[in-house]
Design a protein around this motif. Structure first.
Motif, PDB file in Angstrom:
ATOM      1  N   GLY A  78      45.328 -98.877 -51.723  1.00  0.00           N
ATOM      2  CA  GLY A  78      45.268 -97.418 -51.583  1.00  0.00           C
ATOM      3  C   GLY A  78      44.590 -96.778 -52.777  1.00  0.00           C
ATOM      4  N   GLU A  79      44.882 -95.497 -52.963  1.00  0.00           N
ATOM      5  CA  GLU A  79      44.147 -94.716 -53.968  1.00  0.00           C
ATOM      6  C   GLU A  79      44.900 -94.651 -55.314  1.00  0.00           C
ATOM      7  N   ALA A  80      46.043 -94.012 -55.298  1.00  0.00           N
ATOM      8  CA  ALA A  80      46.805 -93.789 -56.540  1.00  0.00           C
ATOM      9  C   ALA A  80      48.215 -93.368 -56.167  1.00  0.00           C
ATOM     10  N   PRO A  81      49.176 -93.584 -57.058  1.00  0.00           N
ATOM     11  CA  PRO A  81      50.534 -93.134 -56.753  1.00  0.00           C
ATOM     12  C   PRO A  81      50.589 -91.620 -56.601  1.00  0.00           C
ATOM     13  N   GLY A  82      51.455 -91.170 -55.693  1.00  0.00           N
ATOM     14  CA  GLY A  82      51.775 -89.749 -55.584  1.00  0.00           C
ATOM     15  C   GLY A  82      53.090 -89.491 -56.314  1.00  0.00           C
ATOM     16  N   ALA A  83      53.681 -88.329 -56.058  1.00  0.00           N
ATOM     17  CA  ALA A  83      54.903 -87.944 -56.783  1.00  0.00           C
ATOM     18  C   ALA A  83      56.046 -88.927 -56.531  1.00  0.00           C
ATOM     19  N   GLU A  84      56.250 -89.309 -55.271  1.00  0.00           N
ATOM     20  CA  GLU A  84      57.388 -90.198 -54.966  1.00  0.00           C
ATOM     21  C   GLU A  84      57.169 -91.594 -55.533  1.00  0.00           C
ATOM     22  N   GLU A  85      55.907 -92.042 -55.484  1.00  0.00           N
ATOM     23  CA  GLU A  85      55.591 -93.364 -56.011  1.00  0.00           C
ATOM     24  C   GLU A  85      55.755 -93.387 -57.531  1.00  0.00           C
ATOM     25  N   ASP A  86      55.342 -92.291 -58.165  1.00  0.00           N
ATOM     26  CA  ASP A  86      55.490 -92.161 -59.623  1.00  0.00           C
ATOM     27  C   ASP A  86      56.979 -92.186 -60.009  1.00  0.00           C
ATOM     28  N   ALA A  87      57.805 -91.566 -59.163  1.00  0.00           N
ATOM     29  CA  ALA A  87      59.249 -91.528 -59.456  1.00  0.00           C
ATOM     30  C   ALA A  87      59.899 -92.889 -59.209  1.00  0.00           C
ATOM     31  N   ARG A  88      59.459 -93.589 -58.158  1.00  0.00           N
ATOM     32  CA  ARG A  88      60.155 -94.826 -57.779  1.00  0.00           C
ATOM     33  C   ARG A  88      59.475 -96.098 -58.273  1.00  0.00           C
ATOM     34  N   GLY A  89      58.225 -95.982 -58.704  1.00  0.00           N
ATOM     35  CA  GLY A  89      57.531 -97.155 -59.246  1.00  0.00           C
ATOM     36  C   GLY A  89      57.038 -98.123 -58.195  1.00  0.00           C
ATOM     37  N   GLU A  90      56.947 -97.653 -56.941  1.00  0.00           N
ATOM     38  CA  GLU A  90      56.470 -98.515 -55.846  1.00  0.00           C
ATOM     39  C   GLU A  90      55.411 -97.764 -55.044  1.00  0.00           C
ATOM     40  N   PRO A  91      54.333 -98.461 -54.630  1.00  0.00           N
ATOM     41  CA  PRO A  91      53.297 -97.758 -53.872  1.00  0.00           C
ATOM     42  C   PRO A  91      53.734 -97.413 -52.445  1.00  0.00           C
ATOM     43  N   LYS A 122      46.792 -97.068 -61.235  1.00  0.00           N
ATOM     44  CA  LYS A 122      48.195 -97.447 -61.408  1.00  0.00           C
ATOM     45  C   LYS A 122      49.057 -96.277 -61.889  1.00  0.00           C
ATOM     46  N   CYS A 123      48.420 -95.147 -62.189  1.00  0.00           N
ATOM     47  CA  CYS A 123      49.174 -93.970 -62.637  1.00  0.00           C
ATOM     48  C   CYS A 123      48.849 -92.777 -61.739  1.00  0.00           C
ATOM     49  N   ARG A 124      49.801 -91.887 -61.629  1.00  0.00           N
ATOM     50  CA  ARG A 124      49.631 -90.717 -60.765  1.00  0.00           C
ATOM     51  C   ARG A 124      48.720 -89.672 -61.406  1.00  0.00           C
ATOM     52  N   PRO A 125      47.656 -89.254 -60.696  1.00  0.00           N
ATOM     53  CA  PRO A 125      46.901 -88.102 -61.180  1.00  0.00           C
ATOM     54  C   PRO A 125      47.750 -86.845 -60.981  1.00  0.00           C
ATOM     55  N   PRO A 126      47.904 -86.000 -62.000  1.00  0.00           N
ATOM     56  CA  PRO A 126      48.785 -84.833 -61.882  1.00  0.00           C
ATOM     57  C   PRO A 126      48.395 -83.956 -60.702  1.00  0.00           C
ATOM     58  N   GLY A 127      49.412 -83.438 -60.010  1.00  0.00           N
ATOM     59  CA  GLY A 127      49.154 -82.565 -58.867  1.00  0.00           C
ATOM     60  C   GLY A 127      48.492 -83.296 -57.710  1.00  0.00           C
ATOM     61  N   ASN A 128      48.528 -84.602 -57.744  1.00  0.00           N
ATOM     62  CA  ASN A 128      47.890 -85.428 -56.696  1.00  0.00           C
ATOM     63  C   ASN A 128      46.404 -85.125 -56.524  1.00  0.00           C
ATOM     64  N   ARG A 129      45.752 -84.744 -57.601  1.00  0.00           N
ATOM     65  CA  ARG A 129      44.301 -84.538 -57.513  1.00  0.00           C
ATOM     66  C   ARG A 129      43.613 -85.877 -57.293  1.00  0.00           C
ATOM     67  N   ASN A 130      42.319 -85.817 -56.926  1.00  0.00           N
ATOM     68  CA  ASN A 130      41.551 -87.061 -56.762  1.00  0.00           C
ATOM     69  C   ASN A 130      41.390 -87.763 -58.105  1.00  0.00           C
ATOM     70  N   PRO A 131      41.340 -89.087 -58.095  1.00  0.00           N
ATOM     71  CA  PRO A 131      41.029 -89.819 -59.326  1.00  0.00           C
ATOM     72  C   PRO A 131      39.633 -89.445 -59.820  1.00  0.00           C
ATOM     73  N   SER A 132      39.445 -89.376 -61.132  1.00  0.00           N
ATOM     74  CA  SER A 132      38.098 -89.144 -61.662  1.00  0.00           C
ATOM     75  C   SER A 132      37.370 -90.489 -61.749  1.00  0.00           C
ATOM     76  N   SER A 133      36.045 -90.420 -61.849  1.00  0.00           N
ATOM     77  CA  SER A 133      35.295 -91.693 -61.916  1.00  0.00           C
ATOM     78  C   SER A 133      35.640 -92.460 -63.192  1.00  0.00           C
ATOM     79  N   GLU A 134      35.975 -91.724 -64.280  1.00  0.00           N
ATOM     80  CA  GLU A 134      36.362 -92.416 -65.529  1.00  0.00           C
ATOM     81  C   GLU A 134      37.686 -93.162 -65.333  1.00  0.00           C
ATOM     82  N   GLU A 135      38.624 -92.510 -64.663  1.00  0.00           N
ATOM     83  CA  GLU A 135      39.921 -93.159 -64.419  1.00  0.00           C
ATOM     84  C   GLU A 135      39.749 -94.408 -63.559  1.00  0.00           C
TER      85      GLU A 135
END
Ligand code: URA
Length: 225
Positions: A78-91, A122-135
């Protein structure tokens, strides 16, 4: 709940009936992860846990490494963790995760059995924004090392960021889906299928039929390996 197998699903479709997840019903019970870490795997997990290569380390609750079988037949990315994934540590543990579980069940798969699930970031982008190309550039190496250690037989990229990262292109999912790609990495050459991200499918249910076609292609490709 028992889920029907692929051929039953196809028979349903031939009768004009879509599989359950296309009809947005049925929840599938989550199964327990079965990762048994080898030394390299543990070292990689630790490296990810301590990673401070980009600014996302400042806002994350924890890193989300992945979940599932240590020697899987299938890898879903997938893309990146969202809020729930960030809280629980599971994708994929939120709404999109429920749909992903239903998608897996429709082709006879289940989280934690012959499947591993990971994200590009592996880390949540704040506000569930899209990952940046650098990230993506910083985190890509972790995903590639996971692939090397997991050695899945099939890879399925969920959505634009996974698809573009794994095909090394900037094409849309619409252009990349519907065929079998090859990911050459290390000494291996992995069949790779691109499909829509479950979050996109929740917003655009009319494209679930296309995702179902992609999963059938993935299953047939796997069967022919
Ligand atoms: N979306 C993703 O791409 N990954 C997750 O883990 C959750 C939602």
């Amino acid at each position: 709940m028992n889920s029907p197998g692929l051929w039953q699903e196809r028979a349903l479709e031939e009768m004009g009936l879509a599989p359950l997840w296309v009809r947005r019903e049925a929840a599938v019970a989550a199964t327990t992860p079965t990762v048994q870490s080898g030394e390299l795997w543990e070292a990689l997990q630790n490296e990810v846990r301590q990673c401070r290569a980009c600014g996302l380390c400042e806002s994350r609750t924890q890193t989300v490494f992945g979940v599932g079988a240590r020697n899987p037949d299938w890898l879903f990315v997938g893309e990146a963790p969202g809020a729930e994934e960030d809280a629980r540590g599971e994708p994929f543990v939120g709404q999109a995760g429920k749909l992903l579980d239903n998608m897996l069940a429709s082709i006879g798969l289940a989280r934690g059995q012959t499947v591993y699930i990971a994200n590009v970031l592996k880390c949540r982008p704040p506000g569930n924004r899209n990952p940046s190309s650098e990230e993506v550039a910083q985190c890509r190496n972790y995903l590639m090392r996971q692939i090397e250690l997991l050695e899945p037989r099939m890879i399925v990229a969920l959505g634009r960021f996974a698809a573009q990262t794994l095909t090394d292109s900037d094409s849309s999912v619409g252009k990349l889906r519907g065929r079998v790609h090859r990911l050459e990495h290390g000494a291996r050459n992995y069949p790779l299928i691109v499909t829509f991200h479950p979050s996109y499918l929740l917003r655009t249910p009319e494209d679930k039929r296309l995702a179902w076609q992609d999963l059938c292609l993935a299953r047939l490709t796997y069967a022919a390996l």
